[in-house]
Design a protein around this motif. Structure first.
Motif, PDB file in Angstrom:
ATOM      1  N   ILE A  58       0.711  -1.174   0.052  1.00 59.71           N
ATOM      2  CA  ILE A  58      -0.173  -0.090  -0.142  1.00 59.71           C
ATOM      3  C   ILE A  58       0.851   1.229  -0.173  1.00 59.71           C
ATOM      4  CG2 ILE A  58      -1.969  -1.119   1.031  1.00 59.71           C
ATOM      5  CD1 ILE A  58      -0.889   0.068   3.701  1.00 59.71           C
ATOM      6  N   HIS A  59       1.968   1.188   0.146  1.00 61.13           N
ATOM      7  CA  HIS A  59       2.922   2.292   0.309  1.00 61.13           C
ATOM      8  C   HIS A  59       3.559   2.716  -0.942  1.00 61.13           C
ATOM      9  CE1 HIS A  59       2.490   2.466   4.659  1.00 61.13           C
ATOM     10  NE2 HIS A  59       2.787   1.347   4.929  1.00 61.13           N
ATOM     11  N   PHE A  60       3.436   1.496  -1.894  1.00 63.74           N
ATOM     12  CA  PHE A  60       4.094   1.659  -3.128  1.00 63.74           C
ATOM     13  C   PHE A  60       3.901   3.029  -3.935  1.00 63.74           C
ATOM     14  CE2 PHE A  60       4.415   0.430  -7.903  1.00 63.74           C
ATOM     15  CZ  PHE A  60       5.974   0.519  -7.954  1.00 63.74           C
ATOM     16  N   GLU A  61       2.656   3.211  -3.910  1.00 63.24           N
ATOM     17  CA  GLU A  61       2.233   4.481  -4.833  1.00 63.24           C
ATOM     18  C   GLU A  61       2.686   5.816  -3.959  1.00 63.24           C
ATOM     19  OE1 GLU A  61       0.696   3.876  -7.403  1.00 63.24           O
ATOM     20  OE2 GLU A  61       0.098   1.933  -7.591  1.00 63.24           O
ATOM     21  N   LYS A  62       2.937   5.695  -2.678  1.00 63.00           N
ATOM     22  CA  LYS A  62       3.489   6.808  -2.203  1.00 63.00           C
ATOM     23  C   LYS A  62       4.849   6.953  -2.071  1.00 63.00           C
ATOM     24  CE  LYS A  62      -0.656   7.050   0.966  1.00 63.00           C
ATOM     25  NZ  LYS A  62      -1.370   6.946   2.128  1.00 63.00           N
ATOM     26  N   ASP A  63       5.778   5.976  -2.587  1.00 63.19           N
ATOM     27  CA  ASP A  63       6.932   5.917  -2.689  1.00 63.19           C
ATOM     28  C   ASP A  63       7.551   7.206  -3.116  1.00 63.19           C
ATOM     29  OD1 ASP A  63       9.785   5.293  -2.804  1.00 63.19           O
ATOM     30  OD2 ASP A  63       9.385   3.219  -3.451  1.00 63.19           O
ATOM     31  N   HIS A  64       8.436   7.743  -2.330  1.00 64.35           N
ATOM     32  CA  HIS A  64       9.247   9.157  -2.915  1.00 64.35           C
ATOM     33  C   HIS A  64      10.152   8.956  -4.091  1.00 64.35           C
ATOM     34  CE1 HIS A  64      12.455   7.819  -0.617  1.00 64.35           C
ATOM     35  NE2 HIS A  64      13.210   8.923  -1.192  1.00 64.35           N
ATOM     36  N   LYS A  65      10.590   7.791  -4.177  1.00 60.99           N
ATOM     37  CA  LYS A  65      11.516   7.610  -5.576  1.00 60.99           C
ATOM     38  C   LYS A  65      10.853   7.768  -6.856  1.00 60.99           C
ATOM     39  CE  LYS A  65      14.347   4.343  -2.818  1.00 60.99           C
ATOM     40  NZ  LYS A  65      13.522   4.114  -1.705  1.00 60.99           N
ATOM     41  N   HIS A  66       9.485   7.592  -6.754  1.00 60.13           N
ATOM     42  CA  HIS A  66       8.871   7.775  -8.144  1.00 60.13           C
ATOM     43  C   HIS A  66       8.983   9.199  -8.457  1.00 60.13           C
ATOM     44  CE1 HIS A  66       6.862   4.071  -8.906  1.00 60.13           C
ATOM     45  NE2 HIS A  66       6.255   3.806  -7.674  1.00 60.13           N
ATOM     46  N   THR A  67       8.872  10.328  -7.451  1.00 55.62           N
ATOM     47  CA  THR A  67       8.920  11.516  -7.822  1.00 55.62           C
ATOM     48  C   THR A  67      10.178  12.238  -7.468  1.00 55.62           C
ATOM     49  OG1 THR A  67       7.807  11.951  -5.569  1.00 55.62           O
ATOM     50  CG2 THR A  67       6.415  11.644  -7.331  1.00 55.62           C
ATOM     51  N   LEU A  68      11.323  11.695  -7.290  1.00 54.73           N
ATOM     52  CA  LEU A  68      12.243  12.494  -7.128  1.00 54.73           C
ATOM     53  C   LEU A  68      12.814  12.990  -8.257  1.00 54.73           C
ATOM     54  CD1 LEU A  68      14.545  10.301  -4.642  1.00 54.73           C
ATOM     55  CD2 LEU A  68      13.875  12.637  -4.388  1.00 54.73           C
ATOM     56  N   TYR A  69      12.540  12.586  -9.611  1.00 54.25           N
ATOM     57  CA  TYR A  69      12.836  13.534 -10.697  1.00 54.25           C
ATOM     58  C   TYR A  69      12.327  14.677 -10.753  1.00 54.25           C
ATOM     59  CZ  TYR A  69       8.622  13.167 -13.491  1.00 54.25           C
ATOM     60  OH  TYR A  69       7.274  13.377 -13.842  1.00 54.25           O
ATOM     61  N   HIS A  70      11.166  14.907  -9.903  1.00 57.33           N
ATOM     62  CA  HIS A  70      10.735  16.221  -9.653  1.00 57.33           C
ATOM     63  C   HIS A  70      11.607  17.188  -9.195  1.00 57.33           C
ATOM     64  CE1 HIS A  70       6.679  14.794 -10.262  1.00 57.33           C
ATOM     65  NE2 HIS A  70       6.549  16.130 -10.832  1.00 57.33           N
ATOM     66  N   GLU A  71      12.659  16.770  -8.437  1.00 59.29           N
ATOM     67  CA  GLU A  71      13.786  17.674  -7.906  1.00 59.29           C
ATOM     68  C   GLU A  71      14.767  17.793  -9.032  1.00 59.29           C
ATOM     69  OE1 GLU A  71      13.606  18.785  -4.972  1.00 59.29           O
ATOM     70  OE2 GLU A  71      11.524  17.254  -4.865  1.00 59.29           O
ATOM     71  N   TYR A  72      14.948  17.123  -9.960  1.00 54.70           N
ATOM     72  CA  TYR A  72      15.731  17.312 -11.060  1.00 54.70           C
ATOM     73  C   TYR A  72      14.887  18.266 -12.068  1.00 54.70           C
ATOM     74  CZ  TYR A  72      18.426  15.996 -15.270  1.00 54.70           C
ATOM     75  OH  TYR A  72      19.176  15.837 -16.509  1.00 54.70           O
ATOM     76  N   LEU A  73      13.628  18.180 -12.236  1.00 56.18           N
ATOM     77  CA  LEU A  73      12.966  18.878 -13.007  1.00 56.18           C
ATOM     78  C   LEU A  73      12.753  20.354 -12.488  1.00 56.18           C
ATOM     79  CD1 LEU A  73      10.952  18.216 -15.464  1.00 56.18           C
ATOM     80  CD2 LEU A  73       8.948  18.237 -13.656  1.00 56.18           C
ATOM     81  N   LYS A  74      12.746  20.495 -11.149  1.00 64.87           N
ATOM     82  CA  LYS A  74      12.778  22.007 -10.632  1.00 64.87           C
ATOM     83  C   LYS A  74      14.070  22.616 -11.046  1.00 64.87           C
ATOM     84  CE  LYS A  74      10.103  20.478  -6.620  1.00 64.87           C
ATOM     85  NZ  LYS A  74      10.304  20.485  -5.056  1.00 64.87           N
TER      86      LYS A  74
END
Length: 541
Positions: free
Chosen positions: A148-164
């Protein structure tokens, strides 16, 4: 290596840098545009220490690395602190370049300030990075999708830090690397890869209001084209997801490593068709880069009592009745010969192993004669049952020119594990490649961070050595130069190597980007000349 103060350089910023594989390739490039890594960001303690040490080494011009550095990496008494204290200015520069920070937790304003400082007033700069990829990996995805935590895994969205950083500071070119699994991975029922491409093409539009908080005023005019390094395209819209996949063995890396690497070009500098990587005629092999390494024996996991005891324990399997059958006659014969060829001169290595180790291929890239041998070339300890599996697998490959799967091992060599079970057809599903021998005349399999746990997937092809590969051998397969020292305990060294982008591949990426940037500069010079001609004509009028 060290900066040429008389030549203009292009700043390179490396996010999620690991031990520095990407930045090593760019820093070594000297054929066109001159790249200088001015900031590398990494959160892992040991990878950061490796990164800082390599940043220190790069402050010296090629061929002028000091003697004390070689003493340090050979373990000859000088400490890391003493090395840095001997060259305080160069250490201060390296300390400023290698930033120990975790993106996503560090205040965004601080990150932007550090990157802005690193790029200075340069007209062009390059952003590198490989956001952590565990959540995209095909390995273990089935296990995680039920979490249940998979969808909330921050590793999915770490590319947003790159994107910023792309949105805020608009690099001329960016390079983003990730695992092959990203092409097929989904999040909340949506394919990840098309969304990432869309976000990178228009990073400002992709950011939410919360993501934009803390960013400086954004220039809304600049979008990016996201190209492939290996597939020519007049327009990026014609590219398919698989076109972004790079097979490293096609470009001089002695390893079957397949990774997604994206080439982003800012819209105002996207001048149409750009160069792509040129494949080599024949891949480099395990033999090409490792055959001249000093032969070693494995260690015994407990109470290593020396060569004679080791040889005796390795040979205990030879009389097993399962081997003494027609089915395995040729393999058993090769195993016997391998044990007879074991020599008392074989040691298990150490931090430094003297002797010439010049490889047959990639010598200019890998080899440093000033070392006088190999660093971090020490074998692991293994259980008796693993000795036997390694001896069998390497002997089997030697005589049958085939890598055996677990169902081809005699049953007494099968591990006592719930996954080591055969189906009704005699095929093992989950553990088929649990014990994988490498092959001399082929590129190796993918070097991964799993090596920190065990070496079963990287059995050395020489049966007489009966071992898994060392840290230095893994580093050579990843094309890290022989004088590249990895800090930390051995498991952390393997982890850093397995997570890195091969530096030699990065060198070729730099070649493509250099040509792109040279074209940008020529276009700008032509534009400046046109403007000057217009101004002169107005003055004359």
């Amino acid at each position: 290596m060290g900066r040429d103060k008389n030549k203009e350089f292009i700043p390179v910023v490396d996010l999620f840098a690991g031990p520095g594989g990407l930045s090593e390739g760019f820093s070594a490039y000297r054929n066109g545009s001159y790249f200088q890594t001015t900031l590398s960001v990494e959160k892992d303690d040991w990878a950061h220490k490796t990164l800082e040490l390599r940043s220190f080494v790069r402050q010296f011009t090629k061929g002028r690395i000091p003697k004390r550095y070689y003493e340090y990496i050979r373990g000859e008494g000088i400490t890391r602190r003493e090395l840095f204290e001997a060259f305080p200015e160069k250490h201060a520069t390296a300390e400023n370049i290698a930033w120990h920070a975790e993106l996503g937790k560090e205040p965004l304003a601080t990150v932007i300030d550090r990157v802005s400082e690193a790029i200075g007033d340069s007209d062009h700069w390059v952003l590198l990075g490989g956001p952590p990829c565990q959540a995209y990996s095909t390995i273990g995805r089935a296990r995680r999708t039920n979490d249940i935590h998979f969808e909330k895994d921050h590793k999915h969205t770490l590319y947003h830090e790159y994107l910023k950083i792309v949105a805020a500071l608009r690099p001329t070119v960016f390079v983003m690397e990730n695992v092959k699994g990203i092409l097929s991975a989904s999040l909340n029922g949506e394919k990840i890869f098309p969304k990432i491409l869309s976000d990178l093409r228009d990073p400002i539009e992709a950011l939410s209001e919360d993501d934009r908080e803390g960013l400086p005023p954004l220039d809304l005019e600049h979008r990016y084209a996201v190209y492939s390094f290996v597939q020519e395209a007049v327009d990026e819209q014609f590219l398919k997801p698989e076109d972004y996949l790079i097979k490293s063995e096609d470009y001089g890396v002695p390893q079957n490593r397949h990774r997604v690497i994206l080439l982003g070009i800012r819209g105002d500098h996207d001048c149409g068709p750009h160069p792509v990587l040129e494949p080599i005629d024949k891949p480099f092999t395990f033999h090409d880069v490792l055959a001249n390494m000093r032969p070693l024996r494995s260690q015994m996991s407990k109470n290593d009592e020396g060569f004679v005891e080791w040889k005796t324990r390795v040979g205990k399997c030879l009389n097993n009745r399962q081997l003494k059958t027609k089915k395995f006659a040729d393999v058993q014969d090769r195993m016997v010969k391998a044990v007879k060829r074991m020599r008392i001169s074989s040691q298990y290595g150490g931090q430094f192993v003297p002797g010439d180790c010049n490889p047959a291929e990639l010598s200019q890239w890998l080899y440093d004669p000033k070392i006088g041998g190999s660093i971090q070339h020490e074998t692991r300890g293994h259980m008796d049952s693993d000795f036997w599996r390694y001896l069998f697998a390497s002997s089997y490959a030697a005589v049958r020119d085939e890598v055996p799967k677990l169902e081809q091992f005699p049953k007494f060599l099968w591990p006592n594990h719930k996954n080591a079970k055969a189906d009704e057809n005699g095929r093992v599903r989950n553990f088929r490649d649990r014990f994988r021998v490498q092959v001399w005349d082929q590129p190796s399999t993918t070097v991964t961070a799993h090596l920190r746990k065990d070496g079963h997937y990287f059995i050395h092809p020489d049966p007489s050595q009966c071992r898994s590969i060392t840290v230095r051998e893994a580093a050579r397969l990843q094309t890290f130069p022989d004088n590249y020292f990895f800090e930390g305990p051995r498991g952390k060294q393997y982890e850093q190597i397995g997570n890195a982008v091969p530096p030699y591949l990065a060198y070729h990426l730099a070649d493509v980007i250099s040509e792109i940037l040279d074209g940008c500069k020529m276009a700008e010079q032509a534009n400046d000349m046109d403007i000057e001609e217009i101004l002169l004509s107005e003055d004359c009028a």
